[in-house]
Design an enzyme around this catalytic site. Structure first.
Site, PDB file in Angstrom:
ATOM      1  N   ASP A  87     -59.646  25.602   7.842  1.00 30.83           N
ATOM      2  CA  ASP A  87     -59.452  24.522   6.882  1.00 30.83           C
ATOM      3  C   ASP A  87     -58.391  23.505   7.286  1.00 30.83           C
ATOM      4  OD1 ASP A  87     -61.378  25.230   4.892  1.00 30.83           O
ATOM      5  OD2 ASP A  87     -60.093  26.894   4.303  1.00 30.83           O
ATOM      6  N   ASP A 109     -68.913  24.947   5.984  1.00 28.94           N
ATOM      7  CA  ASP A 109     -67.780  24.072   5.676  1.00 28.94           C
ATOM      8  C   ASP A 109     -67.042  23.654   6.949  1.00 28.94           C
ATOM      9  OD1 ASP A 109     -68.474  26.213   3.889  1.00 28.94           O
ATOM     10  OD2 ASP A 109     -66.832  25.672   2.565  1.00 28.94           O
TER      11      ASP A 109
END
Length: 416
Positions: A132, A193
């Site tokens: 992330d 993602d």
């Protein structure tokens, strides 16, 4: 007399043609002409101001390490979380502030963006917790550098890109998305993602970083393209690979309805991610592929163009929506449309505007009820987390999409 009749006849013909022209113009008018992007951006600016006023305590003090994350159903104020390596959403609020500054030109907003952004600098000096880092740093420092050219911001991005690259496993060909979940999934896991975080690697490779970073991004995109999608171009949330051989083991879900379902936000990440990969490589394989991934998403949308959280939830039409997925896709489609001349590009642009039109109605905007931009996002349905909520990443991609549309309408490049 005959001449006068002819003149009257010609005038009548011209009047009819003019009227026909107006009708044709009206028929050709898309939702773009009915959607007022400036009004939507003004709304975002007001909501940003409201959020900032609430983040300041009675003495005007702000804890710049506490980032707005969500407003749950029934609440009217932000739940904030500490900016840590585990808080994957911490970069979105600084990003929202940078976008609002870009629109408003308000120097006070810029100062707030700088202060919230600086709370994430430690990530450039911290070993990677998971994939992330792109969300955390490129949404904050990336937008900050784009607007200010601050060399300190550039170095933070470059250092963090190097950190992100440590998750790449050459024997597999992708980044390990969740190191903490190798045992849970039974191998090297790569989640959809992760496609969004490739943008920071591409940027770093072009802006003074190691050129190898682009090779990592391409390898990751290629293997994801090969194994992360079903024959109908719907995507798994998680692809699991053998840690030693790199062989594909299985595709599963983590946040979707089922292993074989189309989780809305996962498909949205794919649309956005492969649009970026095409932009950075100009390899037509990616342009062809992203259209297939996009088309299966678009053809299954409900009438208002805002998806249910998972396209295959049997509870539809009583299932929760996911406004965040609509925001991600709207932003991506506005860029993708510029790479496709003719009807296909127009269709994608029109679809994006339909999404933004729905999102900008009372059905989805928070209005006075709370200081977020949007209602009705779904975070992690299987874990019963952030259901029918306002979530900060929905707001981030909403304002990004609005700014992209504004640039297009002004005849500017979609990427500011």
């Amino acid at each position: 007399m005959l001449r006068n009749k002819r003149i009257k006849s010609d005038m009548k013909t011209k009047t009819l043609l003019a009227a026909l022209g107006v009708c044709l113009l009206s028929a050709c008018t898309t939702t773009e002409n009915k959607f007022h992007v400036g009004e939507a951006l003004d709304y975002c600016n007001r909501q940003v101001e409201r959020t900032l006023s609430r983040l300041h305590d009675t003495n005007g003090v702000v804890d710049y390490t506490m980032m707005p994350r969500n407003i749950l159903n029934g609440q009217n104020d932000w739940n904030c979380r500490k900016a840590t390596k585990e808080e994957w959403c911490a970069g979105f609020w600084p990003g929202v502030l940078w976008y609002d500054y870009e629109y408003s030109g308000d120097k006070r907003i810029k100062e707030e963006a700088e202060k919230f952004t600086s709370s994430l600098e430690f990530l450039s000096r911290t070993p990677a917790f998971d994939h992330d880092l792109g969300f955390l740093i490129f949404c904050s420092y990336g937008n900050g550098y784009r607007l200010t050219q601050n060399p300190v911001y550039k170095q933070v991005i470059l250092d963090t890109a190097d950190t992100l690259a440590t998750l790449f496993k050459p024997q597999v060909g992708t980044m390990l998305s969740w190191p903490r979940n190798v045992e849970l999934f039974g191998g090297h896991n790569t989640i959809m993602d992760n496609m969004i975080n490739l943008e920071m690697l591409f940027w770093a490779a072009k802006n003074g970083g190691n050129p190898y970073l682009a090779d990592i991004a391409i390898s990751h995109a290629d293997k994801t393209m090969k194994y992360h999608f079903r024959p109908d171009y719907t995507s798994y949330h998680v692809a699991v690979y053998d840690t030693l051989t790199g062989d594909f083991i299985k595709g599963v879900t983590h946040q979707g309805y089922a292993d074989n379902s189309m989780w809305a936000r996962g498909q949205a990440w794919a649309v956005y991610g492969y649009t970026v990969v095409y932009r950075e490589t100009k390899d037509c394989r990616y342009l062809d592929f992203v259209q297939k991934v996009t088309d299966v998403y678009l053809k299954n949308l409900p009438e208002d163009y805002v998806p249910y959280w998972d396209f295959n939830d049997p509870a539809i039409p009583d299932a929760p929506r996911d406004a965040s997925a609509a925001c991600v896709v709207a932003s991506a489609l506005l860029e993708l449309s510029t790479y496709l001349p003719g009807d296909k590009g127009e269709r994608y642009r029109d679809a994006a505007i339909k999404m933004l039109t729905s999102l900008s109605t009372d059905n989805y905007q928070c209005g006075e009820a709370s200081p977020a931009f949007l209602l009705h996002s779904t975070g992690h349905r299987p874990a019963n987390s952030e259901i029918d909520a306002s979530i900060i990443y929905a707001d981030y991609y909403y304002i990004e999409a609005l700014l992209r549309l504004k640039r297009l309408q002004e005849g500017k490049p979609v990427i500011g």
